[in-house]
Each structure stands twice: as C-alpha cells, then as structure tokens.
Write a protein that holds these residues in place. Structure first.
Motif, short mmCIF file in Angstrom:
data_model
loop_
_atom_site.label_atom_id
_atom_site.label_comp_id
_atom_site.label_asym_id
_atom_site.label_seq_id
_atom_site.Cartn_x
_atom_site.Cartn_y
_atom_site.Cartn_z
N GLY A 64 -1.30 38.48 -25.31
CA GLY A 64 -1.90 38.70 -26.59
C GLY A 64 -3.61 38.37 -26.23
N TYR A 65 -4.11 37.57 -25.19
CA TYR A 65 -5.40 37.65 -24.76
C TYR A 65 -5.93 39.06 -24.27
CZ TYR A 65 -5.12 32.45 -24.74
OH TYR A 65 -5.02 31.26 -25.09
N HIS A 66 -7.09 38.84 -24.36
CA HIS A 66 -8.07 40.27 -24.05
C HIS A 66 -8.65 39.97 -22.62
CE1 HIS A 66 -7.53 41.02 -28.28
NE2 HIS A 66 -7.79 42.16 -27.93
N LEU A 68 -11.18 40.40 -20.01
CA LEU A 68 -12.65 40.55 -20.23
C LEU A 68 -13.42 40.45 -18.94
CD1 LEU A 68 -13.18 37.14 -22.60
CD2 LEU A 68 -12.66 39.62 -23.15
N GLY A 173 -8.48 26.03 -22.52
CA GLY A 173 -9.05 27.35 -23.07
C GLY A 173 -9.94 28.22 -22.16
N SER A 174 -10.01 29.32 -22.46
CA SER A 174 -10.52 30.50 -21.75
C SER A 174 -11.88 29.89 -21.12
CB SER A 174 -10.41 31.86 -22.53
OG SER A 174 -9.40 32.09 -23.04
N ARG A 190 -8.93 36.27 -18.50
CA ARG A 190 -9.26 36.00 -19.94
C ARG A 190 -10.62 35.13 -20.22
NH1 ARG A 190 -7.19 30.78 -21.33
NH2 ARG A 190 -6.00 30.11 -19.63
N THR A 219 -13.06 32.94 -33.53
CA THR A 219 -12.68 33.62 -31.99
C THR A 219 -11.65 34.44 -32.07
OG1 THR A 219 -14.24 32.30 -31.03
CG2 THR A 219 -13.06 33.82 -29.46
N ALA A 220 -10.61 33.89 -32.45
CA ALA A 220 -9.31 34.50 -32.47
C ALA A 220 -9.35 35.62 -33.62
CB ALA A 220 -8.13 33.64 -33.05
N PHE A 223 -11.29 38.68 -32.07
CA PHE A 223 -10.42 39.42 -31.08
C PHE A 223 -9.31 40.24 -31.63
CE2 PHE A 223 -12.44 36.63 -27.62
CZ PHE A 223 -12.77 37.64 -26.83
O1 C5P Z 1 -8.81 30.45 -25.02
P1 C5P Z 1 -9.60 30.00 -26.06
O2 C5P Z 1 -8.27 29.16 -26.84
O3 C5P Z 1 -10.75 29.65 -26.35
O4 C5P Z 1 -9.48 31.64 -27.13
C1 C5P Z 1 -9.54 31.31 -28.59
C2 C5P Z 1 -8.80 32.66 -29.13
O5 C5P Z 1 -9.41 33.89 -28.85
C3 C5P Z 1 -7.33 33.08 -28.58
O6 C5P Z 1 -6.32 32.53 -29.17
C4 C5P Z 1 -7.20 34.52 -28.41
O7 C5P Z 1 -6.74 34.79 -29.88
C5 C5P Z 1 -8.69 34.87 -28.49
N1 C5P Z 1 -9.06 35.41 -27.19
C6 C5P Z 1 -8.55 36.46 -26.53
N2 C5P Z 1 -8.82 36.93 -25.36
C7 C5P Z 1 -9.79 36.10 -24.63
C8 C5P Z 1 -10.09 34.90 -25.10
C9 C5P Z 1 -9.79 34.45 -26.36
O8 C5P Z 1 -8.07 37.09 -27.24
N3 C5P Z 1 -10.05 36.37 -23.33
#
Ligand code: C5P
Length: 333
Positions: A64-66, A68, A173-174, A190, A219-220, A223
């Motif tokens: 589900g993450y992206h 990057l 967190g990412s 991510r 942010t969510a 994305f």
């Molecule tokens: O990792 P973090 O909790 O900061 O990310 C917040 C939201 O941003 C995640 O729940 C996700 O929906 C999205 N996200 C993503 N891909 C990433 C980083 C964040 O889709 N590489």
C-alpha cells in the motif's frame, strides 16, 4: 535460550512488526524492567524540518506504500523538545499546539517505542515547542520522533546500535530514518532507505522562502489519489544526486516533485499561493513533500526578503530559511 528471554524477544519483535525491524539480540541483557541510566535531570534537543528537492514516485507497492526516490535536505526551521524524567511509568507530552497533546504524537510514540523495546519503566515528560507547521510537507512529526530517539539514546545510554535505531525509526514513519542523520540524503524504498550525500548546496539556492498556504494536507490522501500517470522512473532524483556530487547546480526541470501536479489540481489554495510567489518574482517554486508548503530558492538575501515582504503584505505566512547540517545537539541540564 531461556523461556524468559524467548518471551521477551517475542514481545519485542511482535511489537516492532518483524518485517520492518530487527532489534539486536544484545539488548537481551536489558530484558528486565528497569529505570534508565541517567546522569542528568533531562535535556533539550532541536528537531529540524526538511524540504524535498526531488520526489520521484516510482509506483505503488503491494503493502500500500509507494516506492520513492527523493532527495531531502534539512533546513534551519526547528522545533525545540525538552525531555525530563518523571517518577511514574508514563510518557506525557505537553505541546504548544494543544491538538498534539495525545499518545498519537510521534514524539510520544518514539519514547514509548524505546521504553517498550528495552522494557524500561522510566517515565518521561516531553515538552514540545512547535514552530514547524503540521501537515505541511516539512517532516515536523517525523523529525520530532527522530530527535526523541537520539536524545533518549544519549541521555539514557541505551544499548541500541545505529541499525537498531534505524529499525525503530522506520517503524514510526517513512521519513523518521532520514532525520536520524539529516543533512542532504537520497531516500529510497518507502523513504526509509537513506543514503547520505556529500554536503553541497548551490549558491543560487542559498536562501529559501517557505510559504505555508492556510491549508493542511494529508499525506495519505495525496498518495491515495495519485494517478499512475504521475509516476516517474527516478531519473530526476538520480540527475540531482549526480549534479550535487559534482558540485553543480541541478537543472530546474530535475527539481521535480511527483506529487505537485496533483496537489495543485486538488487544492486551489496551493495553486494560488504558487502563482503569487511567481508573480512576486520568485525564479522557481516547488512543493515540499505532499505540501502544503511551497519553497522558493534565492541566491540573494535582498531579493528573498523583497518577495517575502510583498507576500506577507498579501496576508501569506512566509519564512526565510536555509539548508543546514545539524549536529547531535543534545543539551543536558
Ligand atoms: O510512513 P508515514 O506514516 O509517514 O506515511 C503516511 C502515509 O503516507 C502512509 O500511510 C501512506 O498512506 C502514505 N505513504 C505512501 N508511500 C510512502 C510514504 C507514505 O503511500 N512511501
């Protein structure tokens, strides 16, 4: 291994989600609940913000993450955190932004993470003086979390290796791993796979105006709504890394943020603020992270302040900042 240490390891690994984190076995010696080893009453630590010079979104992952590739740089806008010991077995957070006074605050979660990970009963109060705006694409929450990890590591003399700290940071967190070192770095995966880059910042970008449109962006949500047509193959980030490592100014077209087009389309307030910056004479304007902050680099302070004053007169919140290479900077008292 004894049954007791086995159950300790199970608790630690399940809490940290095994797929993300691998805490070293040497922590087993701290398997009993204990007070932290402290030599002072507490400490202050600064938590710096970041901007994204590039942000290539490579695609959506199965979790589900992206995926990057993003080049990030810490800037001198910072929050100040004060940690003090308490006699209870609690983590308290007291923030200048009352909406952050809760257990979901990433600074509180970072303190809970190390306490649970090492079965510590030492209580801690976290006073958090916020200057970095929230939900603004400047990494404020992630930076707070990393600053708490680094401060507790020093203050409580935690037996966590750099790899352990990275694992805990990534579980929070990412962007948190980036803030353990800060400076200039390429972040992949991510965002948690951090490759520090040799410090270099172009003269033409010496001064940074940060304009914060009056809107918070999730942010969510950014994305989630991003169309695949905005994905790129990492070319921009690679080109910027190559230019900076050769001590050359990156090409403006490579200062690309793959989230920007979609954010400008969905949030007219941000698009208007961008237009206002350009109209006022900013040579280049980019979105930081998922926004809403826009940054505009300048080579001359006089030009930057002229644009700043013009936009402030229009009612915009605009700060002047610069790239910074933070040191550990924990100040004990
Ligand atoms: O990792 P973090 O909790 O900061 O990310 C917040 C939201 O941003 C995640 O729940 C996700 O929906 C999205 N996200 C993503 N891909 C990433 C980083 C964040 O889709 N590489």
């Amino acid at each position: 291994m004894t049954e007791r240490s086995n159950s300790w390891l199970f608790r630690v690994f399940s809490w940290l989600k095994l797929d993300k984190c691998r805490i070293s076995v040497h922590n087993a010696r701290m398997s009993h609940a204990q007070r932290a080893q402290t030599s002072s009453n507490g400490c202050f630590v600064r938590a710096y913000a970041k901007i994204n010079l590039t942000l290539d979104v490579l695609g959506r992952r199965s979790d589900g993450y992206h995926a990057l590739a993003t080049v990030m740089q810490t800037i001198d806008l910072h929050d100040t955190i004060c940690l003090t010991a308490t006699d209870d077995n609690e983590v308290q957070v007291i923030c200048t932004q009352p909406e952050l006074n809760n257990d979901e605050n990433l600074a509180a979660r970072a303190a809970q993470a190390v306490r649970q990970c090492l079965a510590l009963t030492q209580g801690v109060r976290i006073e958090l003086h916020k200057r970095i705006p929230m939900a603004a694409g400047l990494g404020g929450g992630s930076s707070n979390a990393a600053a708490v990890l680094l401060a507790l590591q020093q203050w409580w003399r935690l037996p966590l290796s750099p790899a352990d700290l990275l694992s805990v940071a990534a579980s929070l967190g990412s962007d948190v791993p980036f803030f353990l070192t800060g400076g200039l770095a390429l972040c992949e995966g991510r965002g948690e796979r951090v490759t520090p880059l040799a410090p270099y910042w172009p003269m033409s970008m010496r001064w940074l105006l940060l304009l914060r449109p009056a809107i918070s962006i999730s942010t969510a949500a950014v994305f989630r709504d991003l169309p695949a047509s905005d994905y790129t193959d990492g070319t921009h980030s690679r080109a910027v890394c190559t230019a900076l490592s050769a001590r050359r100014k990156p090409q403006p077209e490579n200062l690309h943020n793959g989230l920007e087009r979609s954010v400008l389309e969905r949030y007219p307030t941000v698009a208007q603020a961008r237009e206002a910056l350009l109209q006022a004479g900013a040579p280049l304007v980019r979105l930081s992270g998922s926004g809403s902050t826009l940054f505009a680099p300048f080579s001359e302070l006089a030009c930057a302040t002229q644009v700043q004053h013009q936009l402030q007169a229009q009612g915009y919140e605009v700060d002047l900042s610069r790239a910074i290479y933070p040191d550990a900077g924990v100040c004990f008292f």
